[in-house]
Design an enzyme around this catalytic site. Structure first.
Site, PDB file in Angstrom:
ATOM      1  N   GLY A  32       0.848  -1.193   0.000  1.00 49.19           N
ATOM      2  CA  GLY A  32       0.000   0.000   0.000  1.00 49.19           C
ATOM      3  C   GLY A  32       0.879   1.236   0.000  1.00 49.19           C
ATOM      4  N   GLY A  59      -0.286   4.558  -0.016  1.00 46.42           N
ATOM      5  CA  GLY A  59      -1.039   5.759   0.336  1.00 46.42           C
ATOM      6  C   GLY A  59      -0.163   6.579   1.263  1.00 46.42           C
ATOM      7  CG  ASN A 107      -7.668   4.596  11.117  1.00 41.10           C
ATOM      8  OD1 ASN A 107      -6.874   4.593  12.058  1.00 41.10           O
ATOM      9  ND2 ASN A 107      -7.787   5.619  10.296  1.00 41.10           N
ATOM     10  CE  LYS A 161      -5.506   6.485  15.427  1.00 38.56           C
ATOM     11  NZ  LYS A 161      -5.453   5.993  14.107  1.00 38.56           N
ATOM     12  CG  ASN A 170     -11.539   9.449  11.698  1.00 40.89           C
ATOM     13  OD1 ASN A 170     -10.995  10.126  12.558  1.00 40.89           O
ATOM     14  ND2 ASN A 170     -10.880   8.589  10.969  1.00 40.89           N
TER      15      ASN A 170
HETATM   16  O1  PAF Z   1      -7.837   8.997  10.813  1.00 38.61           O
HETATM   17  C1  PAF Z   1      -7.306  10.076  11.138  1.00 38.61           C
HETATM   18  O2  PAF Z   1      -7.432  11.096  10.479  1.00 38.61           O
HETATM   19  C2  PAF Z   1      -6.429  10.102  12.371  1.00 38.61           C
HETATM   20  O3  PAF Z   1      -6.383   8.796  12.879  1.00 38.61           O
HETATM   21  C3  PAF Z   1      -6.846  11.074  13.476  1.00 38.61           C
HETATM   22  C4  PAF Z   1      -6.138  10.694  14.742  1.00 38.61           C
HETATM   23  C5  PAF Z   1      -8.323  11.092  13.706  1.00 38.61           C
HETATM   24  C6  PAF Z   1      -6.346  12.469  13.182  1.00 38.61           C
HETATM   25  O4  PAF Z   1      -6.833  13.033  12.034  1.00 38.61           O
END
Ligand code: PAF
Length: 299
Positions: free
Chosen positions: A7, A9, A102, A181, A189
């Site tokens: 990847g 990105g 994520n 996280k 987000n």
């Molecule tokens: O996904 C994201 O953008 C980042 O993990 C975070 C910590 C929310 C900061 O923009």
């Protein structure tokens, strides 16, 4: 140690750039064109006013055979299925795999991997891909990693050898690390993506901040968070530190790409359903984001 990175990105380019200072890195890209551009130009890393160039081997993903000592998978959660199918089809099982996605939706997918050495991680750096070979490192953070299956030995070498400006921190409990996280991503987000604002605006604007608190409270009850004040402070701190950044989900929406909403809010909704709990704010944001995604390609 040889490292493969799947990847290219923002996170893939960032990791390839820093890791290639101490390890032999091969970067695997979605398209052959991107691999050629990276071979021609190197990876340009921009940090404040300094620009550095990293010369790495870049190849299309079709050429990945899992021969490196460690392969770091940096694609988005919704692109994992294709990679996992590829992993399970390789004749020689790849040595060690580190997944940096994520959300937590991918945990279910990792179960299907036959391999015995699997690690997971979360990335707290702010990074922006400016073009197919240029990444700007605009928020310094850490990478957290933990063992999902197997033992930690290769991770120890990784942690000890890396330059101090790109720290990797070992965590004992992968589930707790991912939940920490997830809490941050499931508040910042979706709200930034729906409202269309930078991370800092969520705390500067008192009305937006009320939505931060309400959404956080719902998540906190759903996840039975032990120390809610600490987690809310952490969200505020990240909004402060990344005030000028656009969240990854906002960037996906702006670029008409699919988002990671299923891995983030989708995971929370499944949990709510399994436990017969109601999560109206999460559900509302989930539906709004799915609506925005409708008809958008996986670019
Ligand atoms: O996904 C994201 O953008 C980042 O993990 C975070 C910590 C929310 C900061 O923009």
């Amino acid at each position: 140690m040889k490292i493969g990175i799947i990847g290219a990105g923002s996170i893939g380019l960032l990791f390839a750039s820093y890791l290639s200072r101490v390890f032999k890195v091969s970067l695997y890209t979605r398209t052959e064109e991107q691999a050629k551009e990276i071979v021609k130009n190197g990876i340009i890393l921009k940090k404040k006013t300094i620009k550095t160039q990293a010369l790495v081997k870049a190849l299309p993903l079709s050429e990945w055979e899992g021969s490196e000592d460690l392969t770091i998978i940096t694609v988005k959660a919704y692109q994992l299925e294709e990679i996992i199918t590829k992993i399970n089809r390789l004749s020689d099982t790849p040595k060690k795999l580190l997944f940096l996605q994520n959300g937590m939706g991918h945990l279910k997918q990792l179960e299907s991997i036959r391999h015995s050495q699997i690690f997971v991680g979360t990335v707290e750096h702010g990074a922006l891909r400016e073009n197919v070979f240029t990444v700007s490192h605009n928020g310094e953070g850490v990478t957290n990693i933990a063992v999902y299956r197997g033992d930690a030995c290769v991770l120890t070498e990784l942690i000890e050898t890396l330059p101090s400006e790109f720290p990797i921190v070992m965590n004992e409990d992968y589930y707790k690390m991912l939940v920490n996280k997830l809490i941050v991503n499931s508040v910042i987000n979706p709200l930034t993506a729906i409202i269309g604002v930078k991370n800092g605006d969520l705390i500067k604007n008192e009305f937006y901040f009320q939505t931060v608190v309400q959404l956080f409270n719902e998540i906190s009850i759903l996840l039975n968070i032990e120390n809610p004040d600490y987690h809310l402070e952490k969200i505020i701190d990240i909004c402060n530190k990344t005030a000028e950044n656009r969240s990854s989900m906002l960037k996906d929406i702006e670029a008409n790409r699919k988002t990671e909403v299923d891995a983030i809010l989708g995971f929370l909704l499944e949990k709510a359903k399994a436990e017969f709990k109601k999560a109206p704010l999460i559900e509302c944001l989930y539906l709004l984001l799915k609506g925005k995604e409708l008809g958008k390609g996986d670019l």
